[in-house]
Write a protein that holds these residues in place. Structure first.
Motif, PDB file in Angstrom:
ATOM      1  N   GLY A   1     -16.982 -46.069 162.256  1.00 30.59           N
ATOM      2  CA  GLY A   1     -16.907 -44.630 162.491  1.00 30.59           C
ATOM      3  C   GLY A   1     -17.043 -43.793 161.236  1.00 30.59           C
ATOM      4  N   SER A   2     -17.710 -44.319 160.215  1.00 33.20           N
ATOM      5  CA  SER A   2     -17.767 -43.548 158.973  1.00 33.20           C
ATOM      6  C   SER A   2     -18.514 -42.226 159.166  1.00 33.20           C
ATOM      7  CB  SER A   2     -18.417 -44.361 157.860  1.00 33.20           C
ATOM      8  OG  SER A   2     -19.800 -44.429 158.068  1.00 33.20           O
ATOM      9  N   LEU A   3     -19.369 -42.147 160.201  1.00 31.85           N
ATOM     10  CA  LEU A   3     -20.087 -40.888 160.414  1.00 31.85           C
ATOM     11  C   LEU A   3     -19.164 -39.776 160.896  1.00 31.85           C
ATOM     12  CD1 LEU A   3     -23.454 -42.078 161.958  1.00 31.85           C
ATOM     13  CD2 LEU A   3     -23.041 -41.201 159.682  1.00 31.85           C
ATOM     14  N   LEU A   4     -17.955 -40.158 161.283  1.00 40.27           N
ATOM     15  CA  LEU A   4     -17.000 -39.129 161.708  1.00 40.27           C
ATOM     16  C   LEU A   4     -16.374 -38.421 160.510  1.00 40.27           C
ATOM     17  CD1 LEU A   4     -15.198 -41.181 164.476  1.00 40.27           C
ATOM     18  CD2 LEU A   4     -16.708 -39.253 164.836  1.00 40.27           C
ATOM     19  N   CYS A   5     -16.585 -38.957 159.322  1.00 39.53           N
ATOM     20  CA  CYS A   5     -15.990 -38.367 158.108  1.00 39.53           C
ATOM     21  C   CYS A   5     -16.397 -36.907 157.991  1.00 39.53           C
ATOM     22  CB  CYS A   5     -16.452 -39.140 156.876  1.00 39.53           C
ATOM     23  SG  CYS A   5     -15.924 -38.412 155.326  1.00 39.53           S
ATOM     24  N   VAL A   6     -15.433 -36.046 157.706  1.00 40.74           N
ATOM     25  CA  VAL A   6     -15.765 -34.632 157.530  1.00 40.74           C
ATOM     26  C   VAL A   6     -15.804 -34.264 156.048  1.00 40.74           C
ATOM     27  CG1 VAL A   6     -14.819 -33.972 159.752  1.00 40.74           C
ATOM     28  CG2 VAL A   6     -13.363 -33.841 157.741  1.00 40.74           C
ATOM     29  N   GLY A   7     -15.613 -35.247 155.187  1.00 37.38           N
ATOM     30  CA  GLY A   7     -15.729 -35.010 153.749  1.00 37.38           C
ATOM     31  C   GLY A   7     -14.624 -34.149 153.182  1.00 37.38           C
ATOM     32  N   CYS A   8     -13.449 -34.211 153.763  1.00 39.63           N
ATOM     33  CA  CYS A   8     -12.390 -33.316 153.307  1.00 39.63           C
ATOM     34  C   CYS A   8     -11.835 -33.709 151.949  1.00 39.63           C
ATOM     35  CB  CYS A   8     -11.258 -33.266 154.324  1.00 39.63           C
ATOM     36  SG  CYS A   8     -10.262 -34.762 154.378  1.00 39.63           S
ATOM     37  N   GLY A   9     -11.972 -34.984 151.580  1.00 33.54           N
ATOM     38  CA  GLY A   9     -11.563 -35.393 150.235  1.00 33.54           C
ATOM     39  C   GLY A   9     -10.104 -35.765 150.078  1.00 33.54           C
ATOM     40  N   LEU A  10      -9.328 -35.712 151.170  1.00 31.19           N
ATOM     41  CA  LEU A  10      -7.908 -36.033 151.027  1.00 31.19           C
ATOM     42  C   LEU A  10      -7.685 -37.482 150.614  1.00 31.19           C
ATOM     43  CD1 LEU A  10      -6.057 -34.244 153.950  1.00 31.19           C
ATOM     44  CD2 LEU A  10      -5.841 -33.821 151.521  1.00 31.19           C
ATOM     45  N   CYS A  11      -8.514 -38.410 151.140  1.00 23.85           N
ATOM     46  CA  CYS A  11      -8.326 -39.827 150.805  1.00 23.85           C
ATOM     47  C   CYS A  11      -8.442 -40.029 149.305  1.00 23.85           C
ATOM     48  CB  CYS A  11      -9.339 -40.694 151.548  1.00 23.85           C
ATOM     49  SG  CYS A  11     -11.038 -40.120 151.449  1.00 23.85           S
ATOM     50  N   THR A  12      -9.440 -39.395 148.721  1.00 21.78           N
ATOM     51  CA  THR A  12      -9.655 -39.541 147.288  1.00 21.78           C
ATOM     52  C   THR A  12      -8.547 -38.848 146.519  1.00 21.78           C
ATOM     53  OG1 THR A  12     -11.920 -39.233 147.946  1.00 21.78           O
ATOM     54  CG2 THR A  12     -11.508 -39.435 145.616  1.00 21.78           C
ATOM     55  N   TYR A  13      -8.058 -37.749 147.071  1.00 21.78           N
ATOM     56  CA  TYR A  13      -6.981 -37.038 146.387  1.00 21.78           C
ATOM     57  C   TYR A  13      -5.746 -37.911 146.263  1.00 21.78           C
ATOM     58  CZ  TYR A  13      -3.279 -33.770 145.394  1.00 21.78           C
ATOM     59  OH  TYR A  13      -2.196 -33.160 144.817  1.00 21.78           O
ATOM     60  N   VAL A  14      -5.357 -38.629 147.309  1.00 21.94           N
ATOM     61  CA  VAL A  14      -4.094 -39.362 147.259  1.00 21.94           C
ATOM     62  C   VAL A  14      -4.213 -40.769 146.699  1.00 21.94           C
ATOM     63  CG1 VAL A  14      -2.942 -38.188 149.136  1.00 21.94           C
ATOM     64  CG2 VAL A  14      -4.313 -40.190 149.613  1.00 21.94           C
ATOM     65  N   CYS A  15      -5.411 -41.345 146.649  1.00 20.32           N
ATOM     66  CA  CYS A  15      -5.539 -42.769 146.319  1.00 20.32           C
ATOM     67  C   CYS A  15      -4.838 -43.133 145.011  1.00 20.32           C
ATOM     68  CB  CYS A  15      -7.008 -43.158 146.220  1.00 20.32           C
ATOM     69  SG  CYS A  15      -7.212 -44.910 145.885  1.00 20.32           S
TER      70      CYS A  15
ATOM     71  N   SER B   1      -5.053 -45.894 143.517  1.00 21.16           N
ATOM     72  CA  SER B   1      -5.966 -46.700 142.707  1.00 21.16           C
ATOM     73  C   SER B   1      -7.145 -45.881 142.211  1.00 21.16           C
ATOM     74  CB  SER B   1      -6.474 -47.896 143.510  1.00 21.16           C
ATOM     75  OG  SER B   1      -5.406 -48.727 143.856  1.00 21.16           O
ATOM     76  N   LYS B   2      -7.125 -44.578 142.509  1.00 20.60           N
ATOM     77  CA  LYS B   2      -8.139 -43.644 142.012  1.00 20.60           C
ATOM     78  C   LYS B   2      -9.551 -44.052 142.405  1.00 20.60           C
ATOM     79  CE  LYS B   2      -4.580 -41.870 140.217  1.00 20.60           C
ATOM     80  NZ  LYS B   2      -3.971 -40.709 140.840  1.00 20.60           N
ATOM     81  N   LEU B   3      -9.688 -44.531 143.627  1.00 19.71           N
ATOM     82  CA  LEU B   3     -11.022 -44.887 144.115  1.00 19.71           C
ATOM     83  C   LEU B   3     -11.747 -43.610 144.541  1.00 19.71           C
ATOM     84  CD1 LEU B   3      -9.941 -47.875 146.346  1.00 19.71           C
ATOM     85  CD2 LEU B   3     -11.026 -47.994 144.113  1.00 19.71           C
ATOM     86  N   GLU B   4     -13.068 -43.605 144.346  1.00 21.36           N
ATOM     87  CA  GLU B   4     -13.863 -42.434 144.733  1.00 21.36           C
ATOM     88  C   GLU B   4     -14.294 -42.604 146.191  1.00 21.36           C
ATOM     89  OE1 GLU B   4     -14.464 -39.696 143.032  1.00 21.36           O
ATOM     90  OE2 GLU B   4     -13.468 -40.317 141.205  1.00 21.36           O
ATOM     91  N   LEU B   5     -13.304 -42.559 147.094  1.00 22.29           N
ATOM     92  CA  LEU B   5     -13.584 -42.872 148.496  1.00 22.29           C
ATOM     93  C   LEU B   5     -14.536 -41.869 149.132  1.00 22.29           C
ATOM     94  CD1 LEU B   5      -9.933 -43.763 149.397  1.00 22.29           C
ATOM     95  CD2 LEU B   5     -11.831 -45.350 149.347  1.00 22.29           C
ATOM     96  N   ARG B   6     -14.326 -40.570 148.842  1.00 22.35           N
ATOM     97  CA  ARG B   6     -15.152 -39.555 149.488  1.00 22.35           C
ATOM     98  C   ARG B   6     -16.613 -39.776 149.138  1.00 22.35           C
ATOM     99  NH1 ARG B   6     -17.219 -34.391 147.951  1.00 22.35           N
ATOM    100  NH2 ARG B   6     -17.331 -32.988 149.733  1.00 22.35           N
ATOM    101  N   ARG B   7     -16.862 -40.011 147.856  1.00 20.50           N
ATOM    102  CA  ARG B   7     -18.233 -40.198 147.426  1.00 20.50           C
ATOM    103  C   ARG B   7     -18.835 -41.442 148.083  1.00 20.50           C
ATOM    104  NH1 ARG B   7     -18.462 -39.946 141.199  1.00 20.50           N
ATOM    105  NH2 ARG B   7     -18.124 -42.159 141.393  1.00 20.50           N
ATOM    106  N   GLU B   8     -18.049 -42.518 148.134  1.00 22.05           N
ATOM    107  CA  GLU B   8     -18.553 -43.759 148.728  1.00 22.05           C
ATOM    108  C   GLU B   8     -18.912 -43.568 150.193  1.00 22.05           C
ATOM    109  OE1 GLU B   8     -15.932 -47.123 148.289  1.00 22.05           O
ATOM    110  OE2 GLU B   8     -15.878 -46.803 146.132  1.00 22.05           O
ATOM    111  N   ILE B   9     -18.013 -42.910 150.922  1.00 19.30           N
ATOM    112  CA  ILE B   9     -18.256 -42.756 152.357  1.00 19.30           C
ATOM    113  C   ILE B   9     -19.464 -41.865 152.599  1.00 19.30           C
ATOM    114  CG2 ILE B   9     -17.287 -41.896 154.524  1.00 19.30           C
ATOM    115  CD1 ILE B   9     -14.538 -42.650 153.443  1.00 19.30           C
ATOM    116  N   LEU B  10     -19.554 -40.762 151.853  1.00 20.84           N
ATOM    117  CA  LEU B  10     -20.680 -39.864 152.076  1.00 20.84           C
ATOM    118  C   LEU B  10     -21.997 -40.535 151.691  1.00 20.84           C
ATOM    119  CD1 LEU B  10     -19.219 -36.407 151.001  1.00 20.84           C
ATOM    120  CD2 LEU B  10     -19.419 -37.390 153.280  1.00 20.84           C
TER     121      LEU B  10
END
Lengths: 457, 362
Positions: free
Chosen positions: A409-423, A425-434
């Motif tokens: 369901g990665s296409l459901l991502c709205v790119g809000c960036g919260l995952c990257t904000y809280v991580c 381990s400082k992973l760039e999750l938003r960038r990876e998913i987009l």
């Protein structure tokens, strides 16, 4: 209505609750590109005199939406790269486009919205794209708040123009086939009460309550929660307070929408404010005297999904909701990780600030930690408003398993960036998913264009 | 701070690019991260980040283990500290060696492993054995899987299992009568030589003979057992702290403790003569340290919330089964390892469910 995830980050730098007028500028620098629009087709010549409201350029790929001249002035085309510059500005009554024909391809009221510059305020709620003017709209979602730090606040605009807003809503209702959903924050404020009262009893306008957690005001999140699925023949519009006010201005007053309220907020600003400025207002002049005397980073849009303003952006863009200014980190801390953290706001409860109530933190652009492998803490999943599992997608992205990622369901991502904000381990999750989504749409869905995220399952 | 910053700025060229000490780059980076933290700035949205980083995350576990360490030193003497020093040194060498080989950063996860390992060993375990155990645990339990975040099993338990299988005698008879009075064994260095302090039996072993240690002793920790596992009180303090700070997930803990309690209660009701009371079993052996500090390791437990409950309940059930119906008197170690083994499977099931629901919503 079922909404999940979301988080209200308490950051310092929230713009104050009133709107200041800016002095008239000496020149306007209109960027030819903004988030969704590319005004590549120029309609004017260098040195030509134009009147306010006249079209300077068109966006051929976005239904030929016009770039309007906010003031009367002289055009300079090659003065600044990527910008149309207007000089020798004058206050004149605006130019009005001709009355659109009744039998044209586009409904005349919609044509007014396009010609008067109100159309870019509309979003396709599912894809965030510019909606097609010829496609009927099934419903519209109006978010009266903008919860991303620090976009222009809806309540500030509503306070001074609630009447116009309600009138705009009725005009909007006449443009959609079914319902206009108005997302009102779950708040006990007097303004919210007045808004609810104003909405009560209106036909085809329905108020829905949303909690004050970013990004639950996102159109896609709301559309899903309201059960509005994407359809092939009709779209669902999403717009904010300023969009409804723009519709009212275009259809009731018949005036081009060339000024807009923007915010200047963030930790790098002395006094976070709302400003009313014409498009193309020079960024430098907007920030003059407002910045702290320290290295700062200027962001077009909010902290969580804005874009850093490079040398590219000189003037306020057509779609810009405001500028956020963040301090660059100054110096480093000895043994930062053992500090009590009384002054740190964290989603986790690992800092003593959990006992501190209403404190807000002045954020810097520091990543604040080292990049580490995912430790599966689950914070990203908890916060995700789309209900996907960013940590899982991260693992799959590491294996390049695109089809699996799509299935998650990665296409459901709205790119809000919260995952990257809280991580942690400082992973760039938003960038990876987009990035994964881009490849998925391009490669996996290329053969079956009907099957993109917009199509019903 | 300024001086340190200068020092790191000055020495950086030695370690980077083609500098003469480039092989030791992970070491210099770890030192810099330890003293000064990261200097990196966010280049893409989101432009601000949460202050929690993995150093802080791991530090919370260590803070939470401090009461247990204090209790352990009080009851079993200074030797525990020596064991801890050995554990850190031996395990640290493996961690650093692998970081240098891989040319990757040194990860903080080891600080927890090194701290936890001596606490699950009998207080008289020979120091060389501690070293062998922790080396095996870190090497086989973690590094061969690719390091922190990629391991299947909890490295502490891998190390301990290895010792228990390789040196069964030392690990079943090395238990010590706890100290008492004002100073406990705070001034002693117990070893196999001071015979007067030795006994052979933990409460769980005695329970097989029908002798139950008093609940109060077990709560405070005044019983024979592994160095850090005896004091239910200290572990509870640390464990609740961990759950409140959300470093440990309460679902794992509640699943384990709940299922042990319910199943022991059922057995106790069925045959009170043969099976001990549930409260007693909750506090016995390594259940608390296992439930709060090992089963909650986010890497080796399931990712999904539902999975965490299943995982907890599975471990709890295994503990009860091993304790009552096998040749071993204590089963927490094996139960958690089996749980680790099952956790990818449990996750798979919950993730598939989740995906199906997402696809319905789409």
């Amino acid at each position: 209505m079922k909404l999940r995830g979301g988080y209200n980050i308490r950051l310092a730098g929230r713009p104050a609750g009133r709107i200041e007028d800016l002095p008239e500028p000496s020149a306007l620098l209109l960027p030819q590109r903004s988030r969704r629009l590319r005004f590549t087709q120029l309609l004017v010549k260098n040195g030509q005199r134009v009147r306010a409201g006249e079209a300077l350029a068109l966006a051929p790929e976005q239904f030929a939406l016009p770039l309007l001249a906010p003031r009367s002035g002289t055009v300079r085309l090659r003065a600044q790269r990527g910008h149309v510059v207007l000089e020798d500005l004058a206050q004149e009554p605006p130019h009005l486009p001709p009355e659109p024909p009744a039998g044209g391809e586009v409904n005349p009221r919609r044509q007014w919205l396009i010609d008067l510059g109100a159309w870019p305020f509309l979003h396709d709620a599912h894809s965030d794209a510019v909606p097609d003017p010829q496609r009927p709209a099934r419903a519209a979602i109006v978010a009266t708040t903008h919860l991303e730090p620090f976009a222009v606040r809806g309540d500030v605009q509503l306070r001074e123009s609630l009447e116009e807003f309600l009138r705009g809503l009725e005009l909007l209702a006449s443009l959609v086939e079914e319902t206009v959903f108005v997302a009102v924050p779950r708040s006990g404020s007097e303004l919210a009460a007045r808004l609810r009262q104003g909405l009560a009893g209106k036909e085809r306008i329905r108020a829905v309550e949303i909690p004050l957690r970013y990004p639950l005001d996102h159109f896609n999140v709301l559309a899903r929660a309201l059960g509005l699925r994407a359809e092939r023949s009709r779209s669902v519009w999403g717009l904010r307070t300023e969009g409804v006010l723009a519709i009212d201005q275009a259809l009731t007053l018949r005036r081009p929408v060339v000024d807009r309220v923007v915010s200047v907020g963030g930790s790098g600003v002395t006094q976070p404010v709302h400003l009313r400025a014409p498009r193309g207002y020079p960024v430098e002049a907007m920030l003059a005297g407002r910045l702290l005397d320290r290295p700062v980073r200027v962001i077009d849009g909010g902290i969580l999904n804005g874009e850093a303003v490079g040398p590219r952006l000189l003037g306020l863009g057509v779609e810009s909701t405001g500028l956020t200014v963040l301090l660059e980190p100054a110096g480093r801390e000895l043994f930062g990780f053992v500090r009590t953290g009384l002054d740190r706001i964290s989603y986790s409860r690992c800092f003593l600030s959990v006992f501190r109530g209403k404190y807000v933190e002045p954020m810097t652009t520091a990543v604040r930690g080292e990049h580490r492998p995912c430790i599966a803490c689950g914070f990203c999943e908890e916060l995700c408003p789309a209900g996907i599992m960013p940590h899982l997608i991260h693992k799959l992205a590491y294996q390049d398993a695109l089809e699996e990622i799509d299935r998650c369901g990665s296409l459901l991502c709205v790119g809000c960036g919260l995952c990257t904000y809280v991580c942690p381990s400082k992973l760039e999750l938003r960038r990876e998913i987009l990035a994964a989504n881009e490849t998925i749409v391009r490669d996996l869905h290329a053969e079956a264009p009907e099957q993109t995220e917009e199509a019903p399952a | 701070v300024k001086l340190l910053e200068k020092l790191f700025d000055l020495t950086r060229p030695l370690f980077e690019g083609r500098g003469p000490l480039r092989a030791l780059r992970p070491l210099s980076q770890a030192a810099e991260a330890f003293f000064l933290g990261s200097a990196e700035k966010a280049e893409a949205a989101p432009f601000a980040r949460d202050p929690l980083d993995s150093k802080r995350f791991m530090m919370m576990v260590i803070i939470a283990l401090c009461p247990a360490l204090c209790a352990s030193v009080y009851f079993f003497g200074l030797r525990v500290l020596a064991m801890m020093a050995v554990s850190y040194m031996a395990g640290g060498v493996v961690e650093v060696a692998f970081a240098l080989l891989r040319k990757k950063d040194i990860h903080e996860g080891f600080f927890v492993t090194g701290f936890l390992f001596p606490l699950v060993l009998p207080p008289t375990t020979p120091l060389w054995m501690v070293a062998v155990g922790v080396i095996f645990g870190v090497l086989v339990g973690k590094e061969v899987f690719g390091g922190t975040g990629r391991n299947l099993f909890n490295p502490v338990l891998v190390g301990r299992t290895f010792l228990a299988v390789a040196y069964p005698k030392a690990l079943t008879t090395g238990y010590v009568i706890p100290g008492d009075g004002w100073f406990g064994r705070l001034d002693q260095y117990v070893s196999l030589a001071n015979v007067d302090v030795l006994t052979g039996a933990t409460p769980l072993a005695m329970a097989r003979q029908g002798e139950y240690a008093s609940l109060w002793d077990m709560f405070v920790g005044s019983i024979a057992g592994s160095a850090g596992e005896t004091s239910a009180l200290a572990l509870l303090l640390g464990g609740v702290f961990l759950c409140l700070t959300r470093v440990a997930n309460y679902r794992n803990v509640a699943g384990i403790l709940g299922s042990v309690f319910v199943l022991s209660a059922a057995l106790h009701l069925a045959d009170p003569a043969r099976f001990g009371p549930p409260w007693w079993h909750l506090m016995a052996g390594g259940l608390f340290i296992g439930a709060f500090f090992m089963a909650t390791d986010p890497v080796t437990s399931p990712l999904t919330n539902g999975g965490k409950w299943v995982y907890g309940i599975l471990i709890g059930a295994l503990v009860v089964v091993i304790r009552h119906f096998s040749g071993y008197v204590e089963g927490v170690m094996f139960a958690i390892l089996l749980g680790n083994l099952a956790s990818p499977l449990i996750d798979e099931a919950f993730i598939q469910l989740r995906i199906r629901r997402l696809q319905l919503e789409r």
